[in-house]
Design an enzyme around this catalytic site. Structure first.
Site, PDB file in Angstrom:
ATOM      1  N   GLU A 156       0.847  -1.181   0.000  1.00 28.83           N
ATOM      2  CA  GLU A 156       0.000   0.000   0.000  1.00 28.83           C
ATOM      3  C   GLU A 156       0.890   1.241   0.000  1.00 28.83           C
ATOM      4  O   GLU A 156       1.965   1.247   0.574  1.00 28.83           O
ATOM      5  CB  GLU A 156      -0.916  -0.009   1.221  1.00 28.83           C
ATOM      6  CG  GLU A 156      -1.906  -1.142   1.126  1.00 28.83           C
ATOM      7  CD  GLU A 156      -2.947  -1.121   2.226  1.00 28.83           C
ATOM      8  OE1 GLU A 156      -3.147  -0.073   2.867  1.00 28.83           O
ATOM      9  OE2 GLU A 156      -3.560  -2.174   2.437  1.00 28.83           O
ATOM     10  N   CYS A 264      -1.938  -6.725   6.123  1.00 26.99           N
ATOM     11  CA  CYS A 264      -1.303  -8.003   5.764  1.00 26.99           C
ATOM     12  C   CYS A 264      -0.538  -8.664   6.898  1.00 26.99           C
ATOM     13  O   CYS A 264      -0.854  -9.789   7.280  1.00 26.99           O
ATOM     14  CB  CYS A 264      -0.369  -7.797   4.576  1.00 26.99           C
ATOM     15  SG  CYS A 264      -1.253  -7.406   3.070  1.00 26.99           S
TER      16      CYS A 264
HETATM   17  C1  UDX Z   1       3.065  -5.740   3.063  1.00 36.69           C
HETATM   18  C2  UDX Z   1       4.189  -6.359   2.216  1.00 36.69           C
HETATM   19  O1  UDX Z   1       5.288  -5.467   2.151  1.00 36.69           O
HETATM   20  C3  UDX Z   1       3.656  -6.705   0.852  1.00 36.69           C
HETATM   21  O2  UDX Z   1       4.674  -7.334   0.101  1.00 36.69           O
HETATM   22  C4  UDX Z   1       2.489  -7.644   1.016  1.00 36.69           C
HETATM   23  O3  UDX Z   1       1.950  -8.079  -0.177  1.00 36.69           O
HETATM   24  C5  UDX Z   1       1.408  -6.979   1.867  1.00 36.69           C
HETATM   25  O4  UDX Z   1       1.973  -6.605   3.109  1.00 36.69           O
HETATM   26  P1  UDX Z   1       1.991  -3.335   3.358  1.00 36.69           P
HETATM   27  O5  UDX Z   1       1.231  -3.947   4.486  1.00 36.69           O
HETATM   28  O6  UDX Z   1       1.237  -2.507   2.379  1.00 36.69           O
HETATM   29  O7  UDX Z   1       2.715  -4.486   2.507  1.00 36.69           O
HETATM   30  O8  UDX Z   1       3.118  -2.395   3.962  1.00 36.69           O
HETATM   31  P2  UDX Z   1       4.659  -2.467   4.361  1.00 36.69           P
HETATM   32  O9  UDX Z   1       5.345  -1.324   3.733  1.00 36.69           O
HETATM   33  O10 UDX Z   1       5.212  -3.790   4.144  1.00 36.69           O
HETATM   34  O11 UDX Z   1       4.593  -2.147   5.933  1.00 36.69           O
HETATM   35  C6  UDX Z   1       3.926  -2.984   6.853  1.00 36.69           C
HETATM   36  C7  UDX Z   1       4.097  -2.481   8.270  1.00 36.69           C
HETATM   37  O12 UDX Z   1       5.428  -2.680   8.716  1.00 36.69           O
HETATM   38  C8  UDX Z   1       3.830  -1.000   8.475  1.00 36.69           C
HETATM   39  O13 UDX Z   1       3.126  -0.821   9.684  1.00 36.69           O
HETATM   40  C9  UDX Z   1       5.219  -0.391   8.533  1.00 36.69           C
HETATM   41  O14 UDX Z   1       5.259   0.802   9.237  1.00 36.69           O
HETATM   42  C10 UDX Z   1       5.980  -1.488   9.238  1.00 36.69           C
HETATM   43  N1  UDX Z   1       7.426  -1.464   8.997  1.00 36.69           N
HETATM   44  C11 UDX Z   1       7.900  -1.732   7.743  1.00 36.69           C
HETATM   45  C12 UDX Z   1       8.305  -1.195  10.041  1.00 36.69           C
HETATM   46  O15 UDX Z   1       7.894  -0.949  11.182  1.00 36.69           O
HETATM   47  N2  UDX Z   1       9.644  -1.231   9.794  1.00 36.69           N
HETATM   48  C13 UDX Z   1      10.150  -1.506   8.566  1.00 36.69           C
HETATM   49  O16 UDX Z   1      11.381  -1.545   8.433  1.00 36.69           O
HETATM   50  C14 UDX Z   1       9.245  -1.758   7.505  1.00 36.69           C
END
Ligand code: UDX
Length: 453
Positions: A156, A264
């Protein structure tokens, strides 16, 4: 080019439909919410995603993208049917796949010649194979069809980029015909040399869960290191940098923070744990990740409360509500968990988010929370601000102005987007995540909060 129906116009469905249309296919995006379909026909999209309105509008105007509430009719006009409906978690954490089966039944009843049913909703391993049996049960004898699994990996906020330029495409299929159609559909990605994994149904389904659970583990691991950093006087951002330089590990998804959220990771970790339990396989790593992430969000509440002293009656400005920037998605957003924790301690919360406030207002978690017109408005009279989502507009705030409007200058940067020294130099007590400081010689290492000189 194919005639394609994409069933379910949520995040995955709408982005997939728009991209498939952009690749030159004729796509009908179907949803059972007639009002939503009407809004989409008027090009009002149900969620915020950068770049999506433009690509929807272009393909809609050029006649390659349609919206419809007529599932049966759309299926009859299509050779390929993508299922992208919701699989919400049940009380025990397992995914509720009833919407997938409901759609598949209608597909079965409308098989008028060979069709390929592509299961794209995130569903437990084994769903695609069960779907085949299910469709066979409802279809006319001799009906020709295949079922494939084609998991999505879209992120997203950068959904178009991750769909148009993915790291890989995973195709789970068992007939040459199904594999050929899916390869052909993904042809434009071949041109940019996107690697493809063509495999069996169960393997494709598990790749999706393994990917998300691994990423959730990576984040949770660095969050645990962050907590260690605070206790031991180390800096998690440098730890992540040094760690990520090992090419076997890689530097991505090593940003310490308040815990992961979104539609997710929380759901998929719980679902994997549930289907592992059912298969009588221990999933101790994923189970630990789930528990540690919950702990991390609670820890953020402790941190903020420690920063403001006796929390009852104090005011905290929460900046950022969506689970990450560039989306208005609030599903399992850490901000909501943190707000609930603050409210339980008697803290009054005023929140601001650049795009998610309208959606947030409707949520029970937001009861009693006031909303600011901008970050400074939210911070007015507050005893602390807490940056929970790293929206760009929070990166360059006017710290002097912020300090003037606040009652107490406590700055909880739960995404580590500020340099702690600049924040303390502006007169704030800075609270980061994993930003420990080495102790003075002879003293124990401590403490995460830095006070201005
Ligand atoms: C995720 C996956 O990245 C994607 O490949 C899958 O298909 C769906 O789930 P999304 O949920 O859209 O995508 O967001 P993402 O950018 O992965 O972040 C998920 C969560 O992890 C967020 O709350 C983000 O803030 C957190 N996060 C991410 C961290 O806290 N630290 C990080 O280093 C990366």
């Amino acid at each position: 080019m194919y005639n394609i129906t994409v069933v379910g116009s949520g995040y995955v469905g709408l982005v997939t439909g728009a991209c498939l249309a952009d690749f030159g296919n004729n796509v009908i995006c179907v949803d059972n919410d007639a009002a939503k379909v009407e809004r989409m026909k008027a090009l009002e999209l149900p969620f915020f995603e950068p770049g999506l309105p433009e690509i929807v509008e272009r393909n809609f105007n050029e006649g390659r993208l349609e919206f419809s509430a007529d599932l049966a009719g759309s299926i009859r006009r299509s050779k390929v049917v993508f299922i992208t409906v919701g699989t919400p978690p049940r009380a025990d954490g397992s995914a509720d796949t009833s919407q997938i089966y409901a759609v598949a039944k209608v597909v079965a009843q409308n098989l008028d010649g060979y069709k390929l049913i592509v299961q794209k909703s995130t569903a437990p391993v084994g769903t695609a194979r069960e779907l085949y049996t299910w469709i066979r049960k409802w279809a006319k004898r001799g009906a020709e069809f295949d079922v494939a699994s084609n998991p999505e990996f879209l992120r997203e906020g950068s959904a178009l980029e991750t769909t148009m330029r993915p790291d890989r495409v995973v195709i789970g299929a068992e007939s040459k015909k199904a594999i050929d159609i899916l390869k052909k559909i993904h042809d434009p990605l071949f041109l940019i040399e996107t690697p493809m994994v063509v495999t069996g149904l169960e393997t494709a389904e598990l790749i999706k869960y393994a990917s998300n659970c691994f990423l959730a583990t990576k984040i949770t691991f660095i969050n645990e290191m962050a907590n260690l950093c605070e206790a031991l006087g180390a800096d998690v951002q440098m730890v992540a940098k040094g760690l990520g330089m090992d090419r076997r590990i890689g530097g991505k998804f090593l940003h310490a923070g308040p815990g992961y959220g979104g539609s997710c990771f929380p759901k998929d970790t719980h679902a994997l744990s549930a289907f592992a339990r059912k298969a009588k396989v221990k999933s101790s790593i994923v189970d630990a990740v789930i528990a540690a992430n919950e702990h991390q969000m609670n820890l953020m509440v402790d941190k903020i409360c420690a920063g403001i002293g006796a929390p009852r009656g104090k005011r905290v400005a929460v900046l950022g509500l969506s689970f990450k920037p560039n989306t208005d998605d609030l599903r399992a957003a850490p901000a909501l968990h943190i707000i609930a924790g603050l409210k339980r301690r008697g803290v009054k919360v005023c929140a601001f988010d650049p795009v998610a406030m309208a959606k947030a207002e409707e949520l029970p978690e937001m009861r009693g929370v006031t909303l600011g017109a901008d970050p400074y408005d939210a911070a007015r009279g507050a005893h602390a601000i807490a940056i929970v989502t790293e929206w760009n507009e929070f990166r360059g705030m006017d710290l002097a102005h912020l300090k003037r409007v606040m009652k107490k200058p406590v700055f909880a940067d739960l995404r580590n987007i500020y340099n702690p020294d600049e924040v303390t130099a502006a007169g704030f007590t800075h609270i980061g995540v994993g930003k420990g400081r080495p102790a003075a010689a002879g003293k124990p290492a401590r403490k995460a909060a830095r006070k201005p000189a």
